[in-house]
Design an enzyme around this catalytic site. Sequence first.
Site, mmCIF file in Angstrom:
data_model
loop_
_atom_site.group_PDB
_atom_site.id
_atom_site.type_symbol
_atom_site.label_atom_id
_atom_site.label_comp_id
_atom_site.label_asym_id
_atom_site.label_seq_id
_atom_site.Cartn_x
_atom_site.Cartn_y
_atom_site.Cartn_z
ATOM 1 N N PHE A 84 0.824 -1.201 0.000
ATOM 2 C CA PHE A 84 0.000 0.000 0.000
ATOM 3 C C PHE A 84 0.859 1.253 0.000
ATOM 4 O O PHE A 84 1.870 1.323 0.712
ATOM 5 C CB PHE A 84 -0.879 0.057 1.257
ATOM 6 C CG PHE A 84 -1.902 -1.028 1.375
ATOM 7 C CD1 PHE A 84 -3.189 -0.833 0.908
ATOM 8 C CD2 PHE A 84 -1.581 -2.244 1.963
ATOM 9 C CE1 PHE A 84 -4.147 -1.830 1.027
ATOM 10 C CE2 PHE A 84 -2.526 -3.250 2.092
ATOM 11 C CZ PHE A 84 -3.818 -3.036 1.614
ATOM 12 N N ASP A 85 0.457 2.228 -0.774
ATOM 13 C CA ASP A 85 0.952 3.579 -0.561
ATOM 14 C C ASP A 85 0.307 4.073 0.731
ATOM 15 O O ASP A 85 -0.763 3.584 1.119
ATOM 16 C CB ASP A 85 0.545 4.451 -1.754
ATOM 17 C CG ASP A 85 0.886 5.908 -1.529
ATOM 18 O OD1 ASP A 85 2.026 6.193 -1.123
ATOM 19 O OD2 ASP A 85 0.005 6.759 -1.740
ATOM 20 N N LYS A 86 0.916 5.016 1.405
ATOM 21 C CA LYS A 86 0.335 5.508 2.664
ATOM 22 C C LYS A 86 -0.675 6.631 2.435
ATOM 23 O O LYS A 86 -1.875 6.475 2.666
ATOM 24 C CB LYS A 86 1.433 6.002 3.615
ATOM 25 C CG LYS A 86 0.869 6.539 4.950
ATOM 26 C CD LYS A 86 1.955 7.084 5.833
ATOM 27 C CE LYS A 86 2.445 8.451 5.394
ATOM 28 N NZ LYS A 86 1.447 9.538 5.600
ATOM 29 N N THR A 87 -0.188 7.758 1.953
ATOM 30 C CA THR A 87 -1.020 8.957 1.861
ATOM 31 C C THR A 87 -2.109 8.804 0.812
ATOM 32 O O THR A 87 -1.834 8.538 -0.356
ATOM 33 C CB THR A 87 -0.154 10.187 1.543
ATOM 34 O OG1 THR A 87 0.896 10.281 2.504
ATOM 35 C CG2 THR A 87 -0.995 11.450 1.580
ATOM 36 N N VAL B 259 -1.165 -1.044 -4.291
ATOM 37 C CA VAL B 259 -2.364 -0.216 -4.196
ATOM 38 C C VAL B 259 -1.945 1.239 -4.017
ATOM 39 O O VAL B 259 -1.207 1.567 -3.086
ATOM 40 C CB VAL B 259 -3.256 -0.643 -3.010
ATOM 41 C CG1 VAL B 259 -4.560 0.144 -3.022
ATOM 42 C CG2 VAL B 259 -3.521 -2.136 -3.047
#
Length: 660
Positions: free
Chosen positions: A336-339, A554
Site C-alpha cells: 500500500f501507498d500511505k497517503t 495499491v
Amino acid sequence: MNAETENHTPPTAIERLFSAVEHLKSEIALTVLCLVFTITSLVSERVGFGTPLILVLNIFSYIVGGWYGVQKAYESLREGKFNVDLLMIISALGAATINQWHEGATLLFLFSLSNVLQEYAIDRSRNAIKALLKLRPNEAMVLHDGKESCVAVNDLQVNDHVIIRPGENIPIDGIIVIGSSAVDQASITGESVPVEKNVGDVVFAGTMNGSGSLEVNVTKLANDSTLSRIIKLVESAQHQRARTQRFLDTFESYYAVSVVLGTIVLILVPWLVLGNPFTLTFYKAMVVLVVASPCALIISTPASILSAIANGARRGILYKGGAYMEKMSEVKVVAFDKTGTLTQGKMHVTNVYVSKQNSPNNFSENDLVALAASLESRSEHPIAKAVAAEAKNRNVELPAMTHFASLPGRGVHAKADGFLNWLGGYRMFEEHGEVIPNDILVEKDKYESEGKTVLIIHRELGRTGDTGIHEEEGGWLGCVAVADVVRTDARHAIEQLKELGVVRTVMLTGDNAKVAQSIAKETGIDEFYADLLPEQKVSVLRMLEKKYGAVAMVGDGVNDAPALATASIGIAMGAAGTDVAMETADVVLMADKLSNIPYAIGLSRRAKRIVWQNIIFSMSVIVVLVISALGLSLPLPLGVVGHEGSTLIVVANGLRLLRK
C-alpha cells in the site's frame, strides 16, 4: 474521403450490443425452425408420407440447424484452425451419409439450442454494460442566457450549464455551481449510501440526483465522461482473455484435429482391418466424434471470467481483462501507498492540549483552536486548512489579527488583543532561545511519537501599551497536533486480506519512519518501508516479488504510476474521474473503499476455483462418454444429450459468479 472514414468507424458499445441481441434472436428463430422441421419429418415418416417430402424436411432442418455452425466452422478453417463447430457439422453430415437424418438433425438442434442458451447465459454477464448504458439520459436541460432548452447529451459542450432536477439521472460529468443534494453514486463507485454534494463538488454521468436541484458546469464531453470510460473498460475486459482461456483456445484447434484423425482411424481400422460392417462402424465413430468434442471445456473459462468481471463492475471494481483477474488470484503480497490510500490524504486536528500550568484562567480548548486558526488564516498549507476546519467544526469565533509575519518552515506570529501571538514548531522557539514548559514538551513528544505534527502556541507576555491588559493573560497556552488520519476501514481490510491467506501486507511511503511506524501499528500492516523515493518503491516491489511471489500495489494512480506499473498487479483506488489511474492500473477501484481490495482478490480466487471445477468436470464427462461410446455402444442421441448437457452445466456453474 469522409464517407470512407465513416464506413470504417468502429461500432459503438450500443451498436455492438444491439448487434449481439439481433444475432441471439436469429439463433433462437433458426433453432425453433430446426425443431419444427425435425418433428414434422418424424411425423411424416410415421404417417407414411413420401420419401421426397421427408428428405426435403430433413434438408431444411440441417440448413437452419447448422446455419451458424457452418459459418463459424468456415471462419475457423480460413484461419487454418479446427473448432467444435466443424466437428458437429462433420458428425451431422456423417449421420446423413448412413441415412440417420433424424439423429443428425437432433444433434444440430441440441447443438444449436446449447449455443443459444450459452449466448443467453453469457449475455447476462454483459448486462453490466447494458445497465450502465441505461443510466445516462439521452437529453439534458441546458441553461443559456437565462433560458432553458433541451439538448442531446452528445451535443453538450465543456462549460455548458446543465440543470438537474430532483430524482433525475445526471447526464454528464461536471462541477456543481449552484445547489446541493445527496447523489447516489452506486453506478460509478459501488457506494450504497448517497453522498452529499455541494458547490464545487464533482458529479458523474450516470449517477442519480437526490432531493435537491443542481446547476452543473460541464467539464467533460459525453464520450470522455467517467461513465463512458467505465463502459469502454468493461467492454475491453470482456474481450481480453485469461491465460487459461488463451491456452484452451490454442488447445481446441489441435484437439479438434486429433479427434478428426482419431475418428478416421475408428472408421478405417474396424471396417478394413477387422471386417466390421461399415454402417455400424461409421455410426460408432460419429458418436465418438460428438462426445469427444470439447464444447464444455472451451466455454468453461469465458463463462466464469465474464461473470466475475460483471460482478466486479457492479461493485465499482474494474478488471482490465481476464488475464489480470487470473493474476489477481495469485497475489501473495499486498503493498500500500500511505497517503491517500491507507490514510484519508487530508490533514485533521487530532489532539488539542491546553497547558493548565501556564495558560490564563478559563482558557479553553476552543480558545486555543480559535487563536491557532486565526494565526493560520493566511496560509494555504494543508496543516493550516486542518486547523481552520477544526475551528469551523467547533463553531468558534476567530480573534482579529494584525501585523502578520511568516517565518518560512518555522511558523507565524501576529498581534491580537494587544499581545504578540506565536504559532510554530519546536524549532522556531528553540532558535529564539525560548524555554518551553515541561508539560507541553511531554505532550509534544507523545504526539510526535504517534507520527503527528505538533504546533505550539505562545502568547508573549510583553504588553503593547493597550490599557486594561494583564500579563497573566499571556504565556505558554498549549499545543495542537495534526495528522493525516487513517481510514476507518483500513484495519478491517488488512484483517480480511490476512484471512484470505495473503502472506504479507506492506506499506511504502516517502514519509519518515516514525510516522510510518505509527500508521503500520494502527492498521496492522506487517512491515513498512519509509523515506522512499518513487524509484526506490519500484526496487522494494521487485524485492518483495522475488521473495514472496506476485505483489499487488495499491495507490492513487497519480504519483504512484511507476510502482503500479512495476507490480504484478497495479490497483488504483478511488479512481472515479481520474484519467491517470484508469490508464496506469490493471485493476481500478472507483471508490475510496479499502474493503474492495479483499473483495477483488476473493472474487478472483473464486473465479479461478470455478474455472478449474469446470475444466475438470468437462474433461471427466468427455472421458466417460468416449468410453461409453467405444465399449457400451452409446446411442448418438444420448451422446448428444450428455455432451450438450455438460456444456450447460459448465455455463450455469460459471454464472454463479454473478452473485455476491
